[in-house]
Design a protein around this motif. Structure first.
Motif, PDB file in Angstrom:
ATOM      1  N   LEU A 162       3.178 -31.779 134.351  1.00 62.81           N
ATOM      2  CA  LEU A 162       3.530 -30.411 134.706  1.00 62.81           C
ATOM      3  C   LEU A 162       3.892 -30.300 136.182  1.00 62.81           C
ATOM      4  N   GLY A 164       4.847 -32.614 138.269  1.00 63.17           N
ATOM      5  CA  GLY A 164       6.093 -33.317 138.538  1.00 63.17           C
ATOM      6  C   GLY A 164       7.293 -32.549 138.028  1.00 63.17           C
ATOM      7  N   ALA A 165       7.174 -32.016 136.830  1.00 60.11           N
ATOM      8  CA  ALA A 165       8.305 -31.300 136.243  1.00 60.11           C
ATOM      9  C   ALA A 165       8.670 -30.085 137.085  1.00 60.11           C
ATOM     10  N   GLY A 168      10.443 -31.267 140.148  1.00 61.02           N
ATOM     11  CA  GLY A 168      11.782 -31.715 139.759  1.00 61.02           C
ATOM     12  C   GLY A 168      12.701 -30.532 139.514  1.00 61.02           C
TER      13      GLY A 168
ATOM     14  N   GLY B 164      16.114 -32.190 136.107  1.00 57.28           N
ATOM     15  CA  GLY B 164      15.150 -32.049 137.195  1.00 57.28           C
ATOM     16  C   GLY B 164      13.750 -32.424 136.747  1.00 57.28           C
ATOM     17  N   GLY B 168      11.363 -35.233 138.298  1.00 58.58           N
ATOM     18  CA  GLY B 168      10.053 -34.848 138.810  1.00 58.58           C
ATOM     19  C   GLY B 168       8.939 -35.647 138.149  1.00 58.58           C
TER      20      GLY B 168
END
Lengths: 203, 203
Positions: A162, A164-165, A168, B164, B168
């Motif tokens: 989560l 990281g997303a 990103g 993205g 991420g």
DNA sequence: CTAGTATCTGATATAGGCTCTCATTTGCAT
DNA sequence: ATGCAAATGAGAGCCTATATCAGATACTAG
């Protein structure tokens, strides 16, 4: 000058305020010069001169040249906003709300400054990379916040995913948005993106 | 010097081969020195000396010092692998498969080199940022691949969100994984992360 | 084989980012 | 006011990175 907190140290003396002032002056002059004559074209020496300090002092406050642009307290504000969200929201919902409230609540003056920094960070490669470094650091912060809220471990697979997303998402939105209404588009992309994260990205 | 390659590409002149050889020698010496005495502790001048060229030549092949470590062709392989996936997979499924096949299929020699580079990129701030710059560039590449596969536009909100989020994910997994089985953990985290992206991150 | 051309190379000079040290000044507390 | 700690300024020095120029080396045409 500043309201005293309950256990706010009375030790906030003249020295501290002078430091803050010097710091602000340096950054202000730096941003002005960057805007007027470009980032690479402005040497640290000139910035020091404009801020009426020595080059040594500039590097004491901002260890590297990119730091003159990168330094930011938005993260802290977002962390605060996140913690303030009601506990019945899911992690993603809380992130969305925190994001909107901290970014949406930018005053005119402050917003202009942000836009200036944003423009620099997008156009100068050196700054772009430094900013991405910041982003990477933020992953850990978000992971810890989410862990704290959900009771999971900070290195839990889902928590990390989560965090990281979301980072990103912001990287993608940052570079994809463009033009005058950059801020609006950026916020919009982040919001719809986070919604998609929660519902699932089935393409 | 070297025997005539009977089936060597005929139009690959001696000059070209010499260039490739010099380039490889420089990078090899650089990595060796970095491993032996650290990145910051190794000046470009010393690298040049070890590779028996002049400092100018080093900068001619690798414009910046980080480039000595960063250069990589894994992206190209992943793009190829992604395009090779059957069209009935969803975008995320295709990404998962491409990721596994391109990272999983690393030979022993190559894997060791990758591990060495990975270690450097994680520990040296300057390299970390340079690598993140690479990641940011990759967002666009992924977005285009996904757009191509799904028939959507490359700046479609969902497409960007997916690209993205995947990047991420890799940033988070990159820094979170640790220890000897780094590669395995990294792949594992990426895989479960992508699965979560598809099913939805409901925390 | 020779001469001409393009490219690669190395030496040098220069600029600017960044670190370090040391002496001086300035704010702060007793 | 005086002693302490911190901030500052000045300067030297290292390294990355760029630009220039002359010389060497491989390709190519005659």
């Amino acid at each position: 000058m500043d309201a005293m907190g309950i256990d706010d140290p009375p030790r906030l003396g003249l020295r501290e305020r002078k430091k803050a002032k010097t710091r602000a002056a340096i950054q202000e002059q730096a941003l002005r010069l960057f805007r007027e004559q470009g980032y690479e074209e402005t040497s640290v020496e000139v910035i020091a001169e404009a801020a009426e300090v020595s080059p040594s002092t500039v590097f004491r406050y901002f260890p590297t040249k990119p730091d003159l642009v990168i330094y930011d307290d938005l993260d802290d504000r977002m962390i605060e906003a996140f913690r303030a969200q009601p506990p019945d929201l899911t992690a993603v919902q809380a992130l969305r709300a925190a994001f909107l409230s901290s970014f949406g609540g930018l005053a005119g003056e402050e917003l202009a400054l942000q836009r200036e920094r944003e423009l620099l960070m997008r156009s100068v490669p050196e700054l772009r990379e430094a900013m991405l470094g910041e982003f990477a650091r933020t992953v850990r912060a978000i992971a810890e916040l989410v862990a704290e809220r959900t009771g999971r471990a900070a290195d839990d697979d889902a928590v990390l995913a989560l965090a990281g997303a979301v980072i990103g998402l912001s990287i993608a939105a940052w570079f994809a948005s463009d033009g005058d209404d950059w801020t609006a588009r950026f916020l919009e992309r982040m919001d719809t993106g986070m919604a998609l994260l929660e519902s699932g990205l089935r393409l």
